[in-house]
Each structure stands twice: as structure tokens, then as C-alpha cells.
Design a protein around this motif. Structure first.
Motif, mmCIF file in Angstrom:
data_model
loop_
_atom_site.group_PDB
_atom_site.id
_atom_site.type_symbol
_atom_site.label_atom_id
_atom_site.label_comp_id
_atom_site.label_asym_id
_atom_site.label_seq_id
_atom_site.Cartn_x
_atom_site.Cartn_y
_atom_site.Cartn_z
ATOM 1 N N ALA A 66 18.203 -0.580 -41.705
ATOM 2 C CA ALA A 66 17.798 -1.518 -40.652
ATOM 3 C C ALA A 66 18.751 -1.490 -39.461
ATOM 4 O O ALA A 66 18.319 -1.600 -38.318
ATOM 5 N N ASP A 70 16.549 2.176 -33.466
ATOM 6 C CA ASP A 70 15.107 2.090 -33.281
ATOM 7 C C ASP A 70 14.412 3.129 -34.155
ATOM 8 O O ASP A 70 14.579 4.333 -33.970
ATOM 9 N N ILE A 101 14.223 -2.258 -44.966
ATOM 10 C CA ILE A 101 13.243 -2.402 -43.891
ATOM 11 C C ILE A 101 11.896 -2.697 -44.545
ATOM 12 O O ILE A 101 11.479 -1.996 -45.473
ATOM 13 N N ASP A 102 11.216 -3.710 -44.047
ATOM 14 C CA ASP A 102 9.913 -4.088 -44.576
ATOM 15 C C ASP A 102 8.920 -2.944 -44.392
ATOM 16 O O ASP A 102 8.894 -2.288 -43.343
ATOM 17 N N ASN A 104 5.800 -2.984 -43.793
ATOM 18 C CA ASN A 104 4.930 -3.186 -42.622
ATOM 19 C C ASN A 104 5.594 -2.699 -41.342
ATOM 20 O O ASN A 104 4.928 -2.141 -40.466
ATOM 21 N N ASP A 105 6.905 -2.904 -41.223
ATOM 22 C CA ASP A 105 7.639 -2.416 -40.050
ATOM 23 C C ASP A 105 7.683 -0.888 -40.031
ATOM 24 O O ASP A 105 7.563 -0.262 -38.976
ATOM 25 N N ILE A 106 7.827 -0.297 -41.193
ATOM 26 C CA ILE A 106 7.838 1.163 -41.288
ATOM 27 C C ILE A 106 6.472 1.713 -40.892
ATOM 28 O O ILE A 106 6.379 2.663 -40.112
ATOM 29 N N GLY A 108 4.224 0.316 -38.981
ATOM 30 C CA GLY A 108 4.047 0.118 -37.544
ATOM 31 C C GLY A 108 4.782 1.172 -36.730
ATOM 32 O O GLY A 108 4.238 1.720 -35.766
ATOM 33 N N ALA A 109 6.006 1.487 -37.133
ATOM 34 C CA ALA A 109 6.784 2.512 -36.429
ATOM 35 C C ALA A 109 6.126 3.883 -36.593
ATOM 36 O O ALA A 109 6.050 4.667 -35.638
#
Length: 139
Positions: A66, A70, A101-102, A104-106, A108-109
Motif C-alpha cells: 500500500a 500509485d 491492498i483491498d 477492489n482497489d487492485i 480498479g487499478a
């Protein structure tokens, strides 16, 4: 049962690595899974190469936490290190580990970087792996 080396190679094989592949490693630090790295080296017959090494790699191993910056930019930078049809494994700390890192964040990225998830690996003790590559064309 097999030797520890056999188990390391088996995990590397599950990740899809093959003999002779050149694998670039990004984000190496003392917290990485050294057994997984050893299995990849044994299976490919090659040392993992640093991200600054010349030439494109067949595959990449991206250790990302995390606090590493970015994720979208890092995913795009990783793509630049690969052969045109290359894919890579993003490894992030499992839930409850520092730097987690969640998912969902992965996702999205990955979507922002134009990548599709093509695999999942959770056999490493403290790391979860997500295989990312170009989306498959739909016919």
C-alpha cells in the motif's frame, strides 16, 4: 511428500512459469516470499532480473505494498518491461499484513491500466498473487 525445493517448484509451476523464461522482479524487499522466488529460479533455470536490466522480459513478478505509491502507474510501468504478449503477477500482502491492498482497489487499478485478471494465487504464506495481462479479445 517431496523436498522443500519440490514444493517451491510446484508453487512456481502453479503460477505458470516455465523453463528458460526471463522474469523481471519489481519491488523486491526483505519481506518478499523467498521460497516462492527460489521456486521460480529453480523452475525457469534463471536468476530473477532487476527491473533496470536491459531488454524485455517474458514475465514479471511485482511485489507491491500500500505504501509503494500509485498502483496504476506501477502496473503501466511493469507492462513496459515485458515482451508484447507478456503478463505478470502482482503480489500484495494478504489481509491482516502490513501493506495490504483491498482487492477492489487492485481491480480498479487494473481496469484503469487496461489489464484483466487472468489468475489468482494464495499459496504464499503472507502474499496474494493476481495474474494480470491484456484482456482477451472477444470473438
Amino acid at each position: 511428500m517431496g523436498t522443500p525445493e519440490d514444493r517451491h517448484i510446484k508453487n512456481a509451476r502453479r503460477l505458470g512459469f516455465m523453463l528458460g523464461e526471463i522474469v523481471k522482479e519489481i519491488g523486491y524487499d526483505k519481506d518478499v516470499d523467498h521460497d516462492l522466488r527460489k521456486g521460480i529460479k529453480l523452475l525457469t533455470g534463471q536468476d530473477l532480473v532487476d527491473e533496470d536490466a536491459d531488454g524485455a522480459a517474458d514475465r514479471a513478478l511485482l511485489w507491491f505494498r500500500a505504501e509503494d505509491g500509485d498502483l496504476v502507474y506501477t502496473l503501466l510501468d511493469t507492462l513496459e518491461l515485458l515482451q508484447e504478449d507478456g503478463d505478470f503477477w502482482l503480489l500484495t500482502p494478504k489481509p491482516g499484513q502490513a501493506g495490504h491492498i483491498d482487492l477492489n482497489d487492485i481491480q480498479g487499478a487494473a481496469d484503469l491500466a487496461g489489464l484483466a485478471q487472468t489468475g489468482l494465487f494464495s499459496r504464499a504464506q503472507k502474499w496474494t498473487g493476481i495474474r494480470l495481462g491484456a484482456p482477451q479479445a472477444k470473438s
